[in-house]
Enzyme design. Structure first.
Site, PDB file in Angstrom:
ATOM      1  N   GLU A 173       0.841  -1.202   0.000  1.00  0.00           N
ATOM      2  CA  GLU A 173       0.000   0.000   0.000  1.00  0.00           C
ATOM      3  C   GLU A 173       0.875   1.251   0.000  1.00  0.00           C
ATOM      4  O   GLU A 173       0.734   2.144   0.837  1.00  0.00           O
ATOM      5  CB  GLU A 173      -0.989  -0.018   1.188  1.00  0.00           C
ATOM      6  CG  GLU A 173      -1.960  -1.183   1.097  1.00  0.00           C
ATOM      7  CD  GLU A 173      -3.197  -1.068   1.982  1.00  0.00           C
ATOM      8  OE1 GLU A 173      -3.247  -0.185   2.850  1.00  0.00           O
ATOM      9  OE2 GLU A 173      -4.127  -1.882   1.795  1.00  0.00           O
ATOM     10  N   GLU A 296      -4.996  -8.694  -0.427  1.00  0.00           N
ATOM     11  CA  GLU A 296      -5.820  -8.387   0.747  1.00  0.00           C
ATOM     12  C   GLU A 296      -7.253  -8.285   0.279  1.00  0.00           C
ATOM     13  O   GLU A 296      -7.577  -7.432  -0.570  1.00  0.00           O
ATOM     14  CB  GLU A 296      -5.375  -7.081   1.420  1.00  0.00           C
ATOM     15  CG  GLU A 296      -4.058  -7.233   2.153  1.00  0.00           C
ATOM     16  CD  GLU A 296      -3.670  -6.009   2.974  1.00  0.00           C
ATOM     17  OE1 GLU A 296      -4.564  -5.304   3.473  1.00  0.00           O
ATOM     18  OE2 GLU A 296      -2.458  -5.781   3.098  1.00  0.00           O
TER      19      GLU A 296
END
Ligand code: AHR
Length: 487
Positions: A173, A296
């Protein structure tokens, strides 16, 4: 009577077993108490790894496990987690609850856990706050087989032989907790960092670049031309939050019918995300050399009342089983691009497949979906069609079909309607159907297993199934998921 048609002559891509992967992070009770209790624990363990958890994961044939994060990955300095445990650095886990992280679970322990489970490790390197040298040395430490400073250090720490590491992520991220970077900046950094993640000897790294969050198509547009020649895959993260309301996600249990369907609508959005990011990838990589890894995904609700908000602990109901069934069917149907997926997270965090408390363990409804779907691992996707109707804003019947190496056909089918049962007729084109059998997980949308009732929800033999005239008829109660084997 609803129709499912499976075309056994329409064999498509292989469903990569890694679609059935999991994610583990130093977050809440995922690592400590979840999978690792330490060698001295009274909880049965081998080298500190919970035996019950290891056995449960072997049963679902867990193919790959991502570690150490998540946001934690970009704060993790691997040298803090090697060597004698007494000397390991105690740090604050600033992302997750501000608790002390004593680093007793580090590289050796993670790879020992993977060894016991028999799964591939997927290591996520620190690009956000770590140096190029640090990342480079981690790869050297784990995989270099000759004479080198890191290989010597590894040997001093008790591991003479290098490990085999394939999956290596470069940042997590990076558009957010991994450094708040802009796409082009990250892509440059990615290219630099991955250069020094060497392939040593026989060990060939599969390099994974940080892709977009949800519908940030701009990120994919910008990074793809810059990383496609340096990356084997890019990632995508998406969490199913009812109505997308992060500030008020609602409870994991005791929810309304409206919240049930809102959650499934959110899960169904994965189809659009994978399709659209896939189209952008097609522009730059028409040959599908670069995979999409959804490392994820899962449902995300308010934490259980009374638990640490930074630990992200939530119960897991049949609603989650339905969301998992739907999502995994979507991944299967996009297996020409989706090469891996990692549900968040494996134990005690978000849509966990396992919950633990002391020496007790609960297998969640989501775990049982992974059990029902393991038949698809490495099988060939088959063209299929299901007749559906809208219920609560989603198609009520979600399916996928595959053929394994022995020619057996496996169909997974989820009836997302909370109430209405579906009578189904399955036709398998291009094969003579001799027999069919199935297993089913069914229950009220809000039903769950807990530590006092760990086996309330478990797959059972599907009794309501018969073959006649080369077709298979079966019944799916409302809120159920089944695996049908056709021979
Ligand atoms: O899974 C919880 C967190 O969600 C991860 O650490 C992060 O990558 C994502 O934002």
């Amino acid at each position: 009577m609803r129709k499912i048609i499976v075309n056994t002559l329409d064999k498509r891509s292989r469903i990569n077993r890694n679609i059935y992967g999991n994610f583990s992070e130093h977050l809440g009770r995922c690592i400590y108490n979840g999978l690792y209790v330490g060698e001295g624990s009274s909880i049965p363990n081998i080298n500190g790894m919970r035996t019950d958890v290891v056995e449960a994961l072997k049963h679902i044939k867990l193919p790959v496990l991502r570690w150490p994060g998540g946001c934690f990955a970009d704060e993790y300095h691997w040298k803090d987690g090697i060597g004698p445990k007494a000397g390991r650095k105690r740090m604050v886990n600033t992302h997750w609850g501000g608790v002390i992280e004593d680093n007793s679970f580090g590289t050796h322990e993670f790879l020992e856990f993977c060894r016991q489970v028999g799964c591939e490790p997927y290591i996520n390197g620190n690009l956000g706050s770590g140096t190029v040298q640090e990342m480079s040395e981690w790869v050297e430490y784990m995989t270099f087989g000759g004479e080198s400073p890191m290989a010597r250090l590894r040997e001093e720490n008790g591991q003479r032989e290098p490990w085999r590491i394939k999956y290596f992520g470069v940042g997590n991220e990076s558009w957010g907790c991994g450094g708040n970077m802009q796409a082009e900046y990250y892509a440059h950094e990615y290219r630099r960092y991955q250069t020094y993640c060497r392939d040593y000897g026989e060990n060939k790294l599969y390099r994974i670049a940080c892709g977009p969050y949800t519908d940030d198509y701009d990120w994919t547009e910008k990074i793809m031309p810059m990383v496609k020649d340096f990356a084997d895959a890019i990632t995508m993260h998406y969490y199913a939050v009812p109505k997308g309301k992060w500030e008020n996600k609602g409870p994991a249990t005791g929810f309304t019918r409206e919240e049930y369907y809102a959650t499934l609508q959110a899960a169904a959005y994965m189809e659009e995300l994978v399709t659209k990011h896939g189209h952008i990838m097609d522009k730059y990589d028409p040959e599908h050399k670069v995979g999409l890894i959804v490392d994820e995904w899962g449902t995300w609700y308010d934490v259980e009342p009374g638990t640490n908000p930074g630990f992200l602990y939530q119960q897991n109901t049949m609603r989650d089983a339905m969301a998992a069934a739907l999502t995994l069917n979507i991944f299967n149907s996009h297996c020409d691009r989706v090469v891996m997926a990692n549900i968040a997270q494996m134990v005690n965090v978000l849509q966990a497949v396992i919950l633990t408390e002391g020496d007790k363990m609960v297998l969640t409804p989501t775990y049982h979906v992974f059990d029902l779907y393991k038949c698809h691992q490495d099988a060939r996707l088959l063209g299929s069609f299901a007749e559906t109707e809208d219920v609560g804003g989603v198609a009520d019947l979600s399916i996928s079909a595959s053929m394994d190496s022995e020619g057996t056909v496996h169909v997974t089918a989820a009836n997302l309607d909370a109430d209405r049962r579906l009578e189904i007729e399955l036709e398998a084109l291009g094969m003579r159907v001799n027999s069919a059998a199935g297993r089913i997980l069914a229950g009220d949308m809000g039903a769950f297993n807990d530590f006092d009732h760990p086996k309330d929800l478990e797959p059972a033999v599907l009794e309501d199934i018969a073959t006649a005239g080369g077709r298979v008829r079966f019944m799916l109660p409302g809120c159920s998921v089944a695996e049908i084997t056709v021979r």
